[in-house]
Enzyme design. Structure first.
Site, mmCIF file in Angstrom:
data_model
loop_
_atom_site.group_PDB
_atom_site.id
_atom_site.type_symbol
_atom_site.label_atom_id
_atom_site.label_comp_id
_atom_site.label_asym_id
_atom_site.label_seq_id
_atom_site.Cartn_x
_atom_site.Cartn_y
_atom_site.Cartn_z
ATOM 1 N N HIS A 138 2.080 10.286 5.396
ATOM 2 C CA HIS A 138 2.416 8.604 4.295
ATOM 3 C C HIS A 138 3.237 9.590 2.352
ATOM 4 C CE1 HIS A 138 0.177 6.455 6.434
ATOM 5 N NE2 HIS A 138 -1.734 7.337 6.297
ATOM 6 N N ASP A 168 7.848 4.560 0.651
ATOM 7 C CA ASP A 168 8.349 3.726 2.284
ATOM 8 C C ASP A 168 8.857 2.296 1.572
ATOM 9 O OD1 ASP A 168 6.001 4.973 3.248
ATOM 10 O OD2 ASP A 168 4.196 3.620 3.366
#
Length: 387
Positions: A138, A168
């Protein structure tokens, strides 16, 4: 009124969690026909998994102006249906681990064989090759590997976790957009598509300019909080006011620094704009003491009249009401939910929420009919629970 710049561009969006949905929403806002392909049943699990502060999920913030088709890609009939759609598509976005789409039979080679002009973009944490390609991750993992996380925070403290998914949102979403739009431009001229491999770790790493400058000049990055933009230079930093709020000081140019020193009644500090090391820390402490003498409101009022790059550090709820962001129309309401407007202003392209975030499979039949599926074929797909 001219057509939106991406009108006529058809995008098949296989992504679920960020960053893919944000990238495809930017394309949709620019006029592309974005078809969100979701699992059958409840659809994208981000519809509920993203609700962390009440009933609003981030799904609702990154899926406007899209249509939804539910499709079971584990069934051969579902794969065949996808390939029929892909034959007429311009762009495919996917965010699975490397190799998954190939196992499903919908990877780049399979699509390219029937649609040579396809632009196929894969967004992953580590990319399609290299020793980490199959690892889970992540945002925080990507920042850790590329060296940025170690740079964020104050001197002597632990790395700070930003409440912003740098890898992201900026690394994955915007880097993917640049690659996709470049490939689309090329495909329209050449008739040949491209495979766009976006690794979020790469995308963040490629923009860590100041740590690289330190390594090139000194042989190593400076410790957290000591580089020129992270606390090592007094003219660039965050300073507390008497009531515990903060100001952002970016008076890096000599003229701004001199105006700042005059404004805080410290003309004696004017020679030290670029002080670093021990001298820089001494000047920083002098500034800390000066700013601690007045309240946030007092300093904010003063610096509204002094053009020297000193601004208030707003709480996020305050930024939603900020006059500049309001004037730019950066907060819009879609289906009763406040959200961000597109971050680009293009002439003759007013923002339009053509569609609210779709229900799972809301447009399945509509999309299939447009793609040449007969009523009997659609009924058959539904009977087999493919859609």
């Amino acid at each position: 009124m001219r057509s939106p710049p991406l009108a006529g561009l058809r995008v098949l969006d296989l992504t679920r969690l960020l960053p893919g949905p944000l990238a495809s929403m930017h394309l949709a806002d620019l006029g592309a026909d974005v078809i969100k392909i979701e699992d059958t049943g409840a659809g994208d699990y981000a519809r509920s998994a993203g609700a962390v502060h009440g009933d609003i999920s981030y799904f609702q913030l990154v899926n406007r102006n899209k249509r939804s088709l539910t499709l079971d890609l584990k069934q051969a009939t579902g794969v065949a249906a996808f390939l029929r759609l892909a034959a007429a598509a311009d762009v495919i976005l996917e965010g699975f681990r490397p190799g998954v789409v190939d196992k499903l039979g919908i990877g780049y080679q399979a699509v390219c064989a029937i649609n040579p002009r396809i632009v196929y973009c894969a967004i992953t944490g580590y990319g399609q090759d290299g020793p980490y390609r199959d690892r889970a991750g992540h945002d925080l993992n990507y920042l850790g590997y590329c060296g940025l996380l170690d740079q964020i925070g104050v001197a002597g403290g632990a790395p700070a976790i930003p409440n912003f998914q740098i890898g992201d949102l900026l690394g994955g979403s915007l880097s993917a957009l640049v690659g996709v739009l470049a490939a689309v431009h090329d495909a329209r001229g050449s008739g040949c598509g491209r495979y766009v491999d976006v690794a979020m770790t790469d995308a963040v790493f490629a923009h860590t300019i100041f740590p690289l400058l330190a390594v090139l000049g000194l042989g190593q990055a400076l410790p957290r909080g000591e580089d020129v933009l992270s606390g090592g230079m007094p003219s660039y930093g965050v300073y507390a006011t008497s009531d515990g709020r903060h100001l952002a000081v970016s008076a890096m140019e000599p003229k701004f620094w001199q105006m700042l020193c005059t404004a805080i009644d410290r003309p004696d500090l004017k020679p030290f704009a670029f002080a670093t090391g021990a001298e820089g820390q001494r000047i920083r402490h002098e500034l800390e003491a000066a700013f601690a003498k007045r309240s946030f409101a007092e300093w904010t009022t003063l610096f509204e009249r002094v053009d020297c790059c000193v601004t208030p550090v707003l709480r996020f709820e305050e930024s939603l009401q900020n006059e500049q962001l309001q004037a730019r129309g950066m907060i819009v309401e879609v289906a009763g939910v406040r959200q961000f407007a597109p971050p680009f202003k293009i002439s003759e392209l007013p923002f339009e929420a053509r569609l609210p975030p779709p229900g799972a499979g809301e447009h399945s039949e509509e999309i299939l009919r447009e793609s040449g599926f007969s009523a009997d074929e659609i009924a058959g797909l539904r009977a087999q629970k493919v859609i």
